[in-house]
Design a protein around this motif. Structure first.
Motif, PDB file in Angstrom:
ATOM      1  N   TRP A  29       0.841  -1.190   0.000  1.00 52.27           N
ATOM      2  CA  TRP A  29       0.000   0.000   0.000  1.00 52.27           C
ATOM      3  C   TRP A  29       0.877   1.242   0.000  1.00 52.27           C
ATOM      4  N   LYS A  30       0.254   2.348  -0.374  1.00 46.51           N
ATOM      5  CA  LYS A  30       0.944   3.630  -0.397  1.00 46.51           C
ATOM      6  C   LYS A  30       0.417   4.470   0.765  1.00 46.51           C
ATOM      7  N   GLU A  31       1.261   5.356   1.280  1.00 44.74           N
ATOM      8  CA  GLU A  31       0.828   6.236   2.373  1.00 44.74           C
ATOM      9  C   GLU A  31       0.858   7.689   1.903  1.00 44.74           C
ATOM     10  N   ILE A  32      -0.204   8.416   2.179  1.00 36.31           N
ATOM     11  CA  ILE A  32      -0.157   9.875   2.038  1.00 36.31           C
ATOM     12  C   ILE A  32      -0.224  10.427   3.459  1.00 36.31           C
ATOM     13  N   VAL A  33       0.869  11.052   3.881  1.00 37.07           N
ATOM     14  CA  VAL A  33       0.941  11.543   5.259  1.00 37.07           C
ATOM     15  C   VAL A  33       0.508  13.004   5.281  1.00 37.07           C
ATOM     16  N   VAL A  34      -0.491  13.292   6.095  1.00 44.42           N
ATOM     17  CA  VAL A  34      -1.035  14.646   6.168  1.00 44.42           C
ATOM     18  C   VAL A  34      -0.449  15.368   7.377  1.00 44.42           C
ATOM     19  N   ASP A  35       0.079  16.506   7.112  1.00 42.57           N
ATOM     20  CA  ASP A  35       0.633  17.363   8.143  1.00 42.57           C
ATOM     21  C   ASP A  35      -0.540  18.078   8.848  1.00 42.57           C
ATOM     22  N   PHE A  36      -0.485  18.140  10.191  1.00 41.66           N
ATOM     23  CA  PHE A  36      -1.647  18.679  10.919  1.00 41.66           C
ATOM     24  C   PHE A  36      -1.913  20.146  10.570  1.00 41.66           C
ATOM     25  N   ALA A  37      -0.844  20.909  10.317  1.00 40.38           N
ATOM     26  CA  ALA A  37      -1.022  22.328   9.949  1.00 40.38           C
ATOM     27  C   ALA A  37      -1.774  22.440   8.622  1.00 40.38           C
ATOM     28  N   ASP A  38      -1.442  21.561   7.665  1.00 41.16           N
ATOM     29  CA  ASP A  38      -2.164  21.529   6.385  1.00 41.16           C
ATOM     30  C   ASP A  38      -3.629  21.153   6.597  1.00 41.16           C
ATOM     31  N   TRP A  39      -3.814  20.153   7.452  1.00 41.84           N
ATOM     32  CA  TRP A  39      -5.175  19.674   7.753  1.00 41.84           C
ATOM     33  C   TRP A  39      -6.052  20.810   8.275  1.00 41.84           C
ATOM     34  N   MET A  40      -5.440  21.677   9.120  1.00 39.61           N
ATOM     35  CA  MET A  40      -6.192  22.766   9.745  1.00 39.61           C
ATOM     36  C   MET A  40      -6.698  23.788   8.722  1.00 39.61           C
ATOM     37  N   LYS A  41      -6.098  23.795   7.528  1.00 40.16           N
ATOM     38  CA  LYS A  41      -6.610  24.692   6.483  1.00 40.16           C
ATOM     39  C   LYS A  41      -8.018  24.286   6.050  1.00 40.16           C
ATOM     40  N   GLY A  42      -8.358  22.989   6.220  1.00 38.70           N
ATOM     41  CA  GLY A  42      -9.748  22.571   6.070  1.00 38.70           C
ATOM     42  C   GLY A  42     -10.174  22.011   4.722  1.00 38.70           C
ATOM     43  N   ASP A  43      -9.330  22.157   3.689  1.00 30.46           N
ATOM     44  CA  ASP A  43      -9.764  21.703   2.357  1.00 30.46           C
ATOM     45  C   ASP A  43      -9.950  20.187   2.297  1.00 30.46           C
ATOM     46  N   LEU A  44      -8.968  19.464   2.833  1.00 31.79           N
ATOM     47  CA  LEU A  44      -9.068  18.003   2.820  1.00 31.79           C
ATOM     48  C   LEU A  44     -10.209  17.536   3.722  1.00 31.79           C
ATOM     49  N   LYS A  45     -10.288  18.156   4.906  1.00 33.54           N
ATOM     50  CA  LYS A  45     -11.357  17.802   5.862  1.00 33.54           C
ATOM     51  C   LYS A  45     -12.729  17.890   5.205  1.00 33.54           C
ATOM     52  N   ALA A  46     -12.916  18.935   4.388  1.00 38.05           N
ATOM     53  CA  ALA A  46     -14.214  19.166   3.740  1.00 38.05           C
ATOM     54  C   ALA A  46     -14.579  18.032   2.775  1.00 38.05           C
ATOM     55  N   THR A  47     -13.568  17.304   2.288  1.00 38.22           N
ATOM     56  CA  THR A  47     -13.848  16.210   1.347  1.00 38.22           C
ATOM     57  C   THR A  47     -14.099  14.877   2.056  1.00 38.22           C
ATOM     58  N   CYS A  48     -13.834  14.822   3.363  1.00 36.32           N
ATOM     59  CA  CYS A  48     -13.958  13.552   4.089  1.00 36.32           C
ATOM     60  C   CYS A  48     -15.396  13.369   4.582  1.00 36.32           C
ATOM     61  N   VAL A  49     -15.953  12.180   4.399  1.00 38.95           N
ATOM     62  CA  VAL A  49     -17.379  11.947   4.713  1.00 38.95           C
ATOM     63  C   VAL A  49     -17.725  12.393   6.131  1.00 38.95           C
ATOM     64  N   PHE A  50     -16.867  12.072   7.124  1.00 46.20           N
ATOM     65  CA  PHE A  50     -17.133  12.511   8.504  1.00 46.20           C
ATOM     66  C   PHE A  50     -16.150  13.583   8.971  1.00 46.20           C
TER      67      PHE A  50
END
Ligand code: GDS
Length: 208
Positions: A29-50
């Motif tokens: 499998w491949k890993e995409i590691v998300v940096d918490f500071a990037d996460w806080m920008k909210g774009d990825l969060k908005a695409t996640c079902v929950f």
């Protein structure tokens, strides 16, 4: 199936069990590691079902919720019992592990300093349930005679608990032997010995 991609923060957390499972099944499998500071920008969060991670991509198919991901891997890799009743028992054990995992996560993130000792004192009252199932089944696994996704989840939660309290399995011989045997499975051993695994903290707040 696959290719598989896990998107998650740089911790073991809720991806520990699925990674061990894929490793043991010989699945890359491949890993995409998300940096918490990037996460806080909210774009990825908005695409996640929950609004949360992990996400598993299986080819073009995206799935959220760590236990749903484990079940999906169980179906894909024949680790979900041999019939409907075994599958139901595996679901039951996975939910039992989830109850313990939630108690652990709550202690780690919300009350580590004040609650750790009480948590460890109460731990045998949770572990004895898994010990009884494991002792009764006699195959070295929770259900049936080969590992299911519930075994990988239990194994991973027990590894975390051994870090919390290294003696916690001393009075539970079947669980102790389960952890030893799972750790010694060649593909799991290679994975647990890898830098990719060892470099990741167990939890996002550095407590363990
Ligand atoms: N039920 C889901 C699953 O099993 O997949 C839980 C997924 C989950 O909790 N994901 C977390 C997440 O995406 C990372 S695990 N957080 C970012 C966000 O919400 O924006 N989870 C409860 C649990 O595991 O059941 C937690 O307690 C997580 N803590 C553990 S990390 C908060 C803070 O900084 O305090 N904004 C985030 C803390 C947090 O998510």
């Amino acid at each position: 199936v696959g290719p598989y991609t896990i998107t998650y923060f740089g911790v073991r957390g809720r991806c520990g069990a699925m990674r061990i499972m894929m490793a043991d099944q010989g699945q890359e499998w491949k890993e995409i590691v998300v940096d918490f500071a990037d996460w806080m920008k909210g774009d990825l969060k908005a695409t996640c079902v929950f609004g949360q991670l992990p996400k598993l991509e299986d080819g073009g198919f995206a799935l959220y919720q760590s236990n749903a991901i484990l079940r999906h891997l169980g179906r894909n890799h024949d680790a979900y019992g041999k019939d409907g009743k075994e599958a139901a028992l595996i679901d039951m054990m996975c939910d039992g592990v989830e109850d313990l995992r939630l108690k652990y996560v709550k202690m780690i993130y919300q009350e580590y300093d004040t609650g750790k000792d009480v948590y460890i004192k109460d731990l045998p009252n949770h572990l004895d349930k898994f010990e009884a199932v494991m002792a009764k089944n006699k195959t070295g696994f929770l259900v049936g005679d080969k590992p299911s996704f519930a075994d990988y989840s239990l194994f991973e939660v027990l590894l975390n608990h051994l870090v919390l309290c290294s003696s916690c399995l001393d009075t539970f011989p079947s669980l102790k032997s389960f952890v030893e045997k799972m750790s010694a499975r060649p593909k799991i051993k290679t994975f647990l010995d890898s830098e990719a695994y060892k470099k990741l903290p167990i939890n996002g707040n550095g407590k363990q």
